[in-house]
Design an enzyme around this catalytic site. Structure first.
Site, PDB file in Angstrom:
ATOM      1  N   GLY A 108       3.230  -3.644  -4.269  1.00 34.10           N
ATOM      2  CA  GLY A 108       2.785  -3.843  -5.821  1.00 34.10           C
ATOM      3  C   GLY A 108       2.940  -2.332  -7.028  1.00 34.10           C
TER       4      GLY A 108
ATOM      5  CD  GLU B  67       1.324  -9.429   1.256  1.00 37.87           C
ATOM      6  OE1 GLU B  67       1.084 -10.356   1.833  1.00 37.87           O
ATOM      7  OE2 GLU B  67      -0.144  -8.538   0.837  1.00 37.87           O
TER       8      GLU B  67
ATOM      9  CB  CYS C 232     -19.804   6.182 -27.320  1.00 40.88           C
ATOM     10  SG  CYS C 232     -20.970   5.923 -27.671  1.00 40.88           S
ATOM     11  CD  GLU C 233     -20.107   5.389 -21.140  1.00 38.44           C
ATOM     12  OE1 GLU C 233     -20.635   5.674 -20.202  1.00 38.44           O
ATOM     13  OE2 GLU C 233     -20.443   4.627 -20.938  1.00 38.44           O
TER      14      GLU C 233
ATOM     15  CE1 TYR D  90     -10.225   2.536  -7.194  1.00 39.44           C
ATOM     16  CE2 TYR D  90      -8.384   2.302  -8.393  1.00 39.44           C
ATOM     17  CZ  TYR D  90      -9.302   2.091  -8.065  1.00 39.44           C
ATOM     18  OH  TYR D  90      -9.268   0.335  -7.506  1.00 39.44           O
TER      19      TYR D  90
ATOM     20  N   GLY E  41       0.522  -1.466   0.110  1.00 42.99           N
ATOM     21  CA  GLY E  41       0.211  -0.051   0.105  1.00 42.99           C
ATOM     22  C   GLY E  41       0.733   0.942   0.035  1.00 42.99           C
TER      23      GLY E  41
END
Length: 436
Positions: free
Chosen positions: A291, A289, A360-361, A333, A247
């Protein structure tokens, strides 16, 4: 735009791994994910060094969900790291890349029966058990196969770190893990003592992602080490491994106050030693951990600029040939990014524009209101820090094929994930005749 890793500017052109972005587009087309392999390896080495992997037998487990082609598995293995997987697909990827199964931590809040059986058959090192259902499932399958499985219990330590609500995981109200306050963990430990095919060797917690403050991790250390002592006293089980999750935040924009890998690792280790001395327990093997902090800044996405729409007095939209299908984070996010024009790196940023995707958004916006150089159709737009959660979260929305991924290093480029073709896009679909 901040330059990361091997990024450099020569004759106004952006190079990554000593390969120009113009050359990369010509050879591989766009959209294109570009992985700075040297930066990935440097980050791995920093974690292994400062988390004292060789000296203290601590472990750094790369969080595969951030980015996990088979090529990445090979890098992680070469750099003496463990691997954290969260699904049967990630486990199968590791297996096909010949990653050592004993160095795998298998996470997931709702592992299916097939996934659990696959993990046991392949011989994964540790299952990180999230709930009573999984605990019972592992015991039954191991009993049938006459195998014994080492596990961690995942707990929710009650820590709310300052991050986006969708990526908080350590607070009590979470779908993950055994809660301390309601006695779930004690009941789980009593249950596991009845089993013959499961060995509890560790505990795990993960408090969230994209966290810049070190203090929540130190609070986590205090909780976890006291829990080690409590489990020994109440249940006579010695917890030999403590996994503190990942994190740690990565740089995306100037607003991000990023700590170094060294600061993060040393703070965790020093606090762990201090707490263990204070409460009188042996220091367990420590596991982290990371990432995002390994791959985020090592990845960039190249786009080709298409339509440019100037609404006078309102906004200028610059559309590119990718968008939310190759980077969902801005839509999901509200994640922020920097960008630049790869062939105009030294030019003044005189224009304020919004970078729009091709889906198409209305919400397919990559970057809002960013200052940039004079921009024209067919320019190469580079968005850095897309190495984590871009390719791994890519989709085929609007029937858009997934981009290619290339690794660059020392003036060479290598295709590690090919571009999806239209034929491959339809591979899973059945062409049937209507019978009614």
């Amino acid at each position: 735009m901040k330059l990361h890793g091997t990024m450099s500017v020569k004759n106004n052109q952006l190079y990554i791994g000593n390969v120009s972005c113009s050359e990369l587009r010509e050879k591989y087309l766009t959209p294109l994910y570009v992985l700075d392999e040297e930066l990935v390896r440097d980050n791995c080495k920093e974690f292994v060094k400062h988390f004292r992997v060789e000296e203290d037998e601590n472990r750094v487990a790369y969080a595969g969900k951030a980015f996990l082609p088979m090529y990445m598995c090979n890098i992680i293995n070469e750099e003496k790291m463990y691997l954290d997987v969260v699904s049967g697909g990630e486990l199968y990827t590791a297996h096909k890349s010949n990653f050592p199964m004993e160095k795998i931590l298998f996470h997931g809040s709702n592992k299916t029966m097939d996934e659990v059986e696959m993990g046991i058959n392949l011989g994964v090192g540790r299952f990180v058990v999230d709930n009573f259902y999984e605990l019972d499932l592992i015991e039954k399958i191991c009993n049938r196969k006459n195998k014994k499985q080492k596990i961690y219990f995942r707990i929710t330590p009650g820590i709310e770190a300052h991050t986006h609500n969708y990526i908080k995981t350590g607070q009590i109200d979470s779908k993950f893990g055994f809660t301390l306050e309601n006695g779930d963990l004690d009941r789980a430990i009593k249950e596991v003592k009845k089993y013959n095919n499961i060995e509890l060797v560790g505990i795990h917690a993960h408090i969230g992602s994209q966290i810049f403050d070190i203090d929540p991790y130190l609070d986590e250390v205090v909780i976890m080490m006291n829990l080690v002592k409590s489990i020994k006293e109440k249940h006579d089980i010695e917890i030999k491994e403590v996994d503190l999750g990942g994190g740690i935040g990565a740089y995306y924009t100037k607003e991000d106050n990023v700590k170094t890998i060294k600061e993060y690792c040393e703070a965790i280790i020093n606090k762990s030693k201090e707490v263990c001395r204070k409460i009188g327990i042996n220091l367990p093997i420590l596991v982290i951990e990371p990432g995002r902090s390994i791959v985020a800044n090592a990845g960039s996405t190249l786009y080709t600029v298409g339509a440019i729409k100037n609404i006078k007095g309102v906004r200028t939209y610059v559309s590119v040939d990718g968008g939310m299908t190759d980077n969902i984070r801005p839509s999901l996010y509200q994640a922020k990014y920097e960008c630049s024009i790869a062939s105009k790196m030294c030019d003044d940023k005189v224009n304020r524009v919004t970078i729009a995707g091709k889906c198409c958004e209305s919400g397919d916006i990559l970057i809002s209101d960013v200052n940039i150089m004079d921009i024209e159709t067919l320019d190469i737009l580079v968005v850095p820090s897309t190495g984590a959660y871009s390719y791994s979260m890519a989709s085929n929305y609007n029937k858009i094929p997934k981009p290619a991924v290339v690794s660059v290093s020392n003036g060479n480029s290598r295709l590690i994930c090919k571009r999806q073709s239209y034929e491959e896009l339809l591979e899973l679909e059945m062409q049937l005749e209507l019978t009614y």
